[in-house]
Design an enzyme around this catalytic site. Structure first.
Site, PDB file in Angstrom:
ATOM      1  N   HIS A  72       0.956  -1.146   0.079  1.00 10.10           N
ATOM      2  CA  HIS A  72      -0.046   0.138   0.069  1.00 10.10           C
ATOM      3  C   HIS A  72       0.749   1.214  -0.089  1.00 10.10           C
ATOM      4  O   HIS A  72       1.829   1.346   0.960  1.00 10.10           O
ATOM      5  CB  HIS A  72      -0.892   0.053   1.246  1.00 10.10           C
ATOM      6  CG  HIS A  72      -1.929  -1.051   1.083  1.00 10.10           C
ATOM      7  ND1 HIS A  72      -3.418  -0.708   1.687  1.00 10.10           N
ATOM      8  CD2 HIS A  72      -2.061  -2.271   0.622  1.00 10.10           C
ATOM      9  CE1 HIS A  72      -4.103  -1.676   1.552  1.00 10.10           C
ATOM     10  NE2 HIS A  72      -3.475  -2.671   1.072  1.00 10.10           N
ATOM     11  N   TYR A 200      -8.448   5.229   8.030  1.00 19.58           N
ATOM     12  CA  TYR A 200      -8.689   5.654   9.533  1.00 19.58           C
ATOM     13  C   TYR A 200      -9.533   6.778  10.101  1.00 19.58           C
ATOM     14  O   TYR A 200      -9.620   7.939   9.307  1.00 19.58           O
ATOM     15  CB  TYR A 200      -7.360   6.072  10.137  1.00 19.58           C
ATOM     16  CG  TYR A 200      -6.268   5.049  10.202  1.00 19.58           C
ATOM     17  CD1 TYR A 200      -5.565   4.562   9.257  1.00 19.58           C
ATOM     18  CD2 TYR A 200      -6.089   4.444  11.656  1.00 19.58           C
ATOM     19  CE1 TYR A 200      -4.370   3.445   9.133  1.00 19.58           C
ATOM     20  CE2 TYR A 200      -5.027   3.474  11.654  1.00 19.58           C
ATOM     21  CZ  TYR A 200      -4.314   3.108  10.473  1.00 19.58           C
ATOM     22  OH  TYR A 200      -3.381   2.190  10.762  1.00 19.58           O
ATOM     23  N   PRO A 292      -3.054  -0.220  19.203  1.00 20.01           N
ATOM     24  CA  PRO A 292      -2.947  -0.780  17.767  1.00 20.01           C
ATOM     25  C   PRO A 292      -2.905   0.252  16.805  1.00 20.01           C
ATOM     26  O   PRO A 292      -2.741   0.053  15.607  1.00 20.01           O
ATOM     27  CB  PRO A 292      -3.898  -1.818  17.686  1.00 20.01           C
ATOM     28  CG  PRO A 292      -4.676  -1.641  18.805  1.00 20.01           C
ATOM     29  CD  PRO A 292      -4.062  -0.940  19.948  1.00 20.01           C
ATOM     30  N   LYS A 296       2.071  -0.756  15.012  1.00 19.39           N
ATOM     31  CA  LYS A 296       3.457  -0.736  15.420  1.00 19.39           C
ATOM     32  C   LYS A 296       4.146  -2.003  16.087  1.00 19.39           C
ATOM     33  O   LYS A 296       5.336  -2.314  16.323  1.00 19.39           O
ATOM     34  CB  LYS A 296       3.970   0.624  16.148  1.00 19.39           C
ATOM     35  CG  LYS A 296       3.939   1.730  15.291  1.00 19.39           C
ATOM     36  CD  LYS A 296       4.967   1.880  14.519  1.00 19.39           C
ATOM     37  CE  LYS A 296       4.995   2.957  13.473  1.00 19.39           C
ATOM     38  NZ  LYS A 296       4.684   2.530  12.119  1.00 19.39           N
ATOM     39  N   TYR A 384       4.731   6.220  10.168  1.00 15.14           N
ATOM     40  CA  TYR A 384       3.701   5.187   9.587  1.00 15.14           C
ATOM     41  C   TYR A 384       4.326   4.121   8.888  1.00 15.14           C
ATOM     42  O   TYR A 384       4.281   2.971   9.219  1.00 15.14           O
ATOM     43  CB  TYR A 384       2.332   5.678   8.853  1.00 15.14           C
ATOM     44  CG  TYR A 384       1.238   4.599   8.800  1.00 15.14           C
ATOM     45  CD1 TYR A 384       0.676   4.370   9.841  1.00 15.14           C
ATOM     46  CD2 TYR A 384       0.902   4.147   7.486  1.00 15.14           C
ATOM     47  CE1 TYR A 384      -0.400   3.439  10.110  1.00 15.14           C
ATOM     48  CE2 TYR A 384      -0.059   3.445   7.609  1.00 15.14           C
ATOM     49  CZ  TYR A 384      -0.520   2.816   8.674  1.00 15.14           C
ATOM     50  OH  TYR A 384      -1.844   1.831   8.500  1.00 15.14           O
TER      51      TYR A 384
END
Ligand code: FAD
Ligand code: DHB
Length: 393
Positions: A72, A200, A292, A296, A384
């Site tokens: 992604h 998100y 979560p 990570k 990220y």
């Protein structure tokens, strides 16, 4: 019995450590409390950082990741009814994330271990450690109806948050702990993912997350109270809530399908300092937990065991304990950076029952700033996809 490194726990951290040590010709014995199927079936992580994917590839366990894992290059932040694209790769010099279930990572590592013929024992019980302040630490455990003793040069505590190794460190450690007033209700659904990128969502009803496992399986989460009883949530009610939180003004929403699995996870931030005592070294969730939201935990476990494998290699190859002595300090720098990022993602995207209308407005403004400032978005992207990590060892 004697081994060079006794590894307690056969989750991602323990299996990956065993694999890396094998590549350097270092013996290990892996002891796992659960059975083989249980460890594979546990539905948990889904997102690998670029470094974790590279490490798997470079150490010969990346074939299926490249076949069925999904690269992604971007992710969406959704708020105010709109999805905003964060072009991760463009902002991070070409790095990406890989959606590949923890189940698959564990399967790849188990297969690699079995192929080496090195010991990996399932369904062991009553594991305990002794003499960690000597050069011959000892592990006692039960398996196959008998008591066993395993002396080791070193013990690696890879037994997760509820394991026995962290308590065995003794009194000279400090714990940093934060619990959150919410958890995640997660489902796996038989439905084709309706978006190519993860979403998100920060919504006035609470956080929600759209993810996936394959072209036919969607993985979804939403925020609930930390002690929520999953039995209070029939499938229809779950879909109703998911759609309320995730549907955007342009009509985007997840596809609905049969629910294959559902559970609730509480969230916390936790760090052990130092991550070792004597010849007992912790790695992964045994040493630290992140909420979560930043994806990570598994990646930190991989970073820990890479450092540990490098340190053991230096010890056996050059009789040099330097890297082992620095292990905790080196690992903790990355751990705290991941803690900061995971905490920040969590408090920016979740609705706190302790917060008020001001807090929610501030969160929306934070998200508005991130998605409109290239500098802010770059900071999100670099964290990220994962901060730099040298994978040579
Ligand atoms: P564990 O996976 O907990 O493995 C420890 C093993 O030790 C277990 O198999 C356990 O049975 C065994 N064990 C325990 N006690 C003993 C004992 N006494 N003797 C022998 N064996 C023992 N991370 C990410 O990087 N990306 C994500 O997208 C992500 N998403 C997540 C989503 C959810 C809902 C959750 C819950 C977690 C997520 N994580 C994610 C975190 C990730 O799953 C964990 O960080 C990861 O499992 C840590 O691996 P570990 O090997 O350190 O610990
Ligand atoms: C998934 C889990 C996470 O914690 C996250 O931040 C993103 C995706 C997942 O299970 O797919």
């Amino acid at each position: 019995m004697h081994t060079q490194v006794g590894i307690i726990g056969g989750g991602p951290a323990g299996l990956l450590l065993g694999h890396l040590l094998h590549l350097k010709g270092i013996d290990s014995v892996i002891l796992e409390r659960r059975d083989h199927e249980y460890v594979i079936d546990r539905v948990r992580a889904g997102v690998l950082e670029q470094f974790t994917a590279d490490l798997m590839t470079q150490t010969g366990v990346g074939a299926r990741l490249h076949q069925i894992g999904m690269r992604h290059d971007s992710v969406y932040l959704s708020f105010g009814g709109r999805r905003h694209l964060v072009p991760l790769s463009e902002l991070s010099g070409g790095k990406a994330i890989y959606v590949y279930g923890q189940n698959e990572v564990v399967k790849d590592l188990m297969d690699a271990r079995i192929a080496t013929g090195r010991p990996l024992h399932y369904e062991v019980s009553d594991v305990s450690v002794y003499d960690i302040d000597t050069t011959r630490p000892l592990i006692r455990y039960h398996a196959g109806g008998a008591q066993h003793e395993l002396t080791c040069d070193f013990i690696a505590g890879c037994d997760g948050f509820h394991g026995i190794c962290r308590p065995a460190l003794g009194d000279a450690v400090t714990f940093y702990d934060k619990t959150y007033p919410f958890g995640w209700l997660g489902i796996l659904a038989e439905a084709a993912p309706s978006s190519e990128a993860l979403v998100y969502t920060c919504h006035e009803r609470g956080f929600a997350l759209f993810s996936m496992r394959s072209p036919k399986i969607t993985r979804l989460y939403f925020q609930v109270p930390p002690d929520e009883d999953i039995n209070k949530w029939p499938d229809d009610a779950i879909w109703d809530e998911m759609l309320k939180r995730m549907t955007t003004k342009d009509g985007w929403k997840p596809n609905v399908g049969p629910v294959l699995n559902k559970n609730v996870t509480a969230m916390r931030s936790f760090v052990t300092e130092p991550m070792c005592a004597g010849r007992l070294y912790l790695a992964g969730d045994a040493a630290h937990i992140v909420p979560p939201t930043g994806a990570k935990g598994l990646n930190l476990a991989a970073a820990d065991v890479l450092l540990l494998a490098r340190a053991f290699t230096e010890f056996y190859k050059y009789s040099n304990s330097g890297l082992l002595n620095n292990y905790s300090e080196t690992a903790l720098q990355r751990v705290w950076r991941a803690q900061r990022f995971s905490w920040w993602m969590t408090q920016t995207l979740h609705l706190s029952p302790e917060g008020n209308a001001f807090d929610f407005k501030r969160q929306l403004t934070d998200l508005d700033y991130i998605t409109s400032s290239k500098a802010a978005m770059t900071s999100l992207a670099e964290n990220y996809v994962g901060l730099p990590m040298d994978i040579e060892f």
